[in-house]
Scaffold this motif. Sequence first.
Motif, PDB file in Angstrom:
ATOM      1  N   PHE A  17      12.813  28.729  76.118  1.00 17.96           N
ATOM      2  CA  PHE A  17      14.092  28.784  75.388  1.00 17.96           C
ATOM      3  C   PHE A  17      14.230  27.636  74.388  1.00 17.96           C
TER       4      PHE A  17
ATOM      5  N   ALA B 121      12.509  29.147  71.295  1.00 17.10           N
ATOM      6  CA  ALA B 121      12.995  30.452  70.853  1.00 17.10           C
ATOM      7  C   ALA B 121      14.199  30.293  69.937  1.00 17.10           C
ATOM      8  N   ASP B 122      14.425  31.294  69.080  1.00 18.81           N
ATOM      9  CA  ASP B 122      15.631  31.325  68.257  1.00 18.81           C
ATOM     10  C   ASP B 122      16.771  31.988  69.024  1.00 18.81           C
TER      11      ASP B 122
ATOM     12  N   GLY C 136      17.844  33.803  72.941  1.00 22.34           N
ATOM     13  CA  GLY C 136      17.432  33.923  74.324  1.00 22.34           C
ATOM     14  C   GLY C 136      18.356  34.822  75.116  1.00 22.34           C
TER      15      GLY C 136
ATOM     16  N   GLY D 198      16.642  24.837  69.975  1.00 21.94           N
ATOM     17  CA  GLY D 198      16.871  25.585  71.207  1.00 21.94           C
ATOM     18  C   GLY D 198      17.458  26.944  70.877  1.00 21.94           C
ATOM     19  N   ALA D 199      17.250  27.880  71.786  1.00 23.30           N
ATOM     20  CA  ALA D 199      17.657  29.249  71.518  1.00 23.30           C
ATOM     21  C   ALA D 199      19.171  29.391  71.533  1.00 23.30           C
ATOM     22  N   LYS D 200      19.635  30.302  70.676  1.00 21.12           N
ATOM     23  CA  LYS D 200      21.024  30.740  70.773  1.00 21.12           C
ATOM     24  C   LYS D 200      21.047  31.751  71.919  1.00 21.12           C
ATOM     25  N   MET D 201      21.763  31.420  73.003  1.00 19.29           N
ATOM     26  CA  MET D 201      21.736  32.293  74.181  1.00 19.29           C
ATOM     27  C   MET D 201      22.757  33.414  74.017  1.00 19.29           C
ATOM     28  N   ILE D 202      22.318  34.613  74.325  1.00 18.66           N
ATOM     29  CA  ILE D 202      23.198  35.773  74.181  1.00 18.66           C
ATOM     30  C   ILE D 202      24.031  35.929  75.459  1.00 18.66           C
TER      31      ILE D 202
END
Lengths: 324, 265
Positions: A296, A299-300, A302, B237-241
């Motif tokens: 994560f 990643a763009d 997650g 860091g990922a944008k979390m859904i």
Amino acid sequence: MTGVLVLLERHAGAIAAASCEAVGVARSIANGGPVVGLLVGPGGAAGATGLGVDRVLLAESPNLDHPSGAQLAVLLAAAADAASSTTIVVPGTARGRDLVGRVAVRWNASAATNVTEVATSGSGALRVTRPVFGGRATEELELPGPRQVLALKPHAFSPPATSPAPTPVEPLALPEGLAKAPALDVRGFQPTVGGKGPELGDASIVVSGGRGVGTPEKFQVVEDLAEAFGAAVGASRAVTDAGWRPASYQVGQTGKAVSPQLYIAVGISGAIQHIVGMVSSRVIVAINSDPQAPIFRVADYGIAGDLFAIVPALTQAVRAARSH
Amino acid sequence: MEIAVLVKPVPDAETRLRPDAKGLALDPEGVKWVLAGYDESAVEQALLLKEAAPGTTVRAISYGPVARAEEVLRSALALGCDAATSLEAPPEAPTDAVSVARALALALTKHPASLVLCGKQAGDDEGGIVGPAVAELLGLPDLGVATNVRWDGGPGGLTMERSVEGGLEQGRTALPALVALQQAWNDPRTAKLPNILKSRKAPIERIPAAEVAAAMAPSAATAPRRLGFRLPPPRTGAKMIEYKTPEEAAEKLVRILREEAKVFP
Ligand SMILES: Cc1cc2nc3c(=O)[nH]c(=O)nc-3n(C[C@H](O)[C@H](O)[C@H](O)COP(=O)(O)OP(=O)(O)OC[C@H]3O[C@@H](n4cnc5c(N)ncnc54)[C@H](O)[C@@H]3O)c2cc1C
């Protein structure tokens, strides 16, 4: 005015996507000069129309069925001279990239491979950007004129719009040096095992599964999602080492390096050895039940959750979206 | 048969990348230089061929600042190579691929080989230019991205597989030839301690900088000039859904891929 020559590579009769990308780049650095395509081998000028090149030079000879790097370098140098081109752009395919060193020596040109950005700068030089260290850094180079040869990184550029105008095709007089260049003796070809979709290194979307998928049978959920996207299937080393899928699926330091437009990691933790093989993808999506998984961080987008719930729902949503 | 393996010192994979003061290259401070991963596969391939054809000798050749080049040459010797040649980098130490290829070709003129092996690219600049350029300079056929190289014992027959777009191509070439190896398909061996100790004292032939500089000179005018070395902005860091049902998560992701990331038609 500077002309640019593009090598048009054909796979199974069709011009490779990587060559179309090269035509777009050639147009952007030609400053109004002619963009000329070189087609090699039997098969006539099939596929050459609509690519956006001003004309095509055709090097036709029965013994150019599997042209070697040495033969292609001779042909490229001769075609560039015939077309008064000062830059040669080759597609970022395995065969294309192998030509750059030869052409650089034979044609006395400045060379770069894996190029992701290119612009003209004063006095006939080109400025290029390219990833190094597996995409963990980039370098910018100036390639002095008067001659350059470039190989592009696949998917780094968009292909130009096709044009319906017919493209004039002229034969290229086969240069004398061609007979002396060692030929390639190809004895067979074995298509990649199991790959129904596009080739891993070639695909604009890649869906990869990791140990989180659990068993070789359940790996099918990853393949279903890939099929819905029209994507290639990849895997972490945990999957290939366990023999769930063949080694040709492996992405990473000791597998394939990929840089698609979209990379989806399913049940993959994000070990550094995996990351270096996919971090230069344009958009990265991770699906993992552990919200702290290192994947994560690169990643763009997650989704933290059970892949066996999320992935089938996503497959449905993608199918629905594509059918509209 | 005489085999030459071209090996390049590259920063160890664990290296924390940092630009140097001028922002033009990797800061070499504290970097550990090791045999490039692809070159390990080339050394392994050379040793496999040697084991299959007694009487074969393997020479490792490297270009670079002496300490770095000799470090990786000792690794190659410890793995089982028979001889080593170090091409001493001139003071300005050109690193562009064609100049380096000219230096390597100089060593190969002194020690002609019927088979030249190298990695398909190095793990640092990932150029893939050096091998084919050496082949062009020496008038050799070259085959890239090769695996499973086998020799039938005569001058007529080296067979291999090449991973190209769409699959594996089975190719064949007469010798002499240059073959660039795909990485890690052959599970390279690790060196045994007694051999590592022995390699520390093994002789390494050195070709002096002046001679190397003269060989490199013809490509000075075409050498690319470095303008910058940069690290990408750190990924944040990922944008979390956020979602309540898997269907909601799926729909949100498809919408994002389409409208925000624009990677999905
Ligand atoms: C020299 C060397 C070279 C290597 N080269 C490579 C390489 O090229 N490529 C490579 O991939 N690896 C490579 N590795 C191995 C690497 O270090 C990791 O071991 C490997 O990548 C781990 O694979 P994984 O992420 O699939 O498995 P794991 O690390 O075990 O991760 C599994 C993940 O799945 C998640 N998960 C489990 N169940 C579910 C579920 N139901 N739903 C959603 N998520 C779930 C877990 O949270 C976990 O994050 C190399 C290692 C070494 C030492």
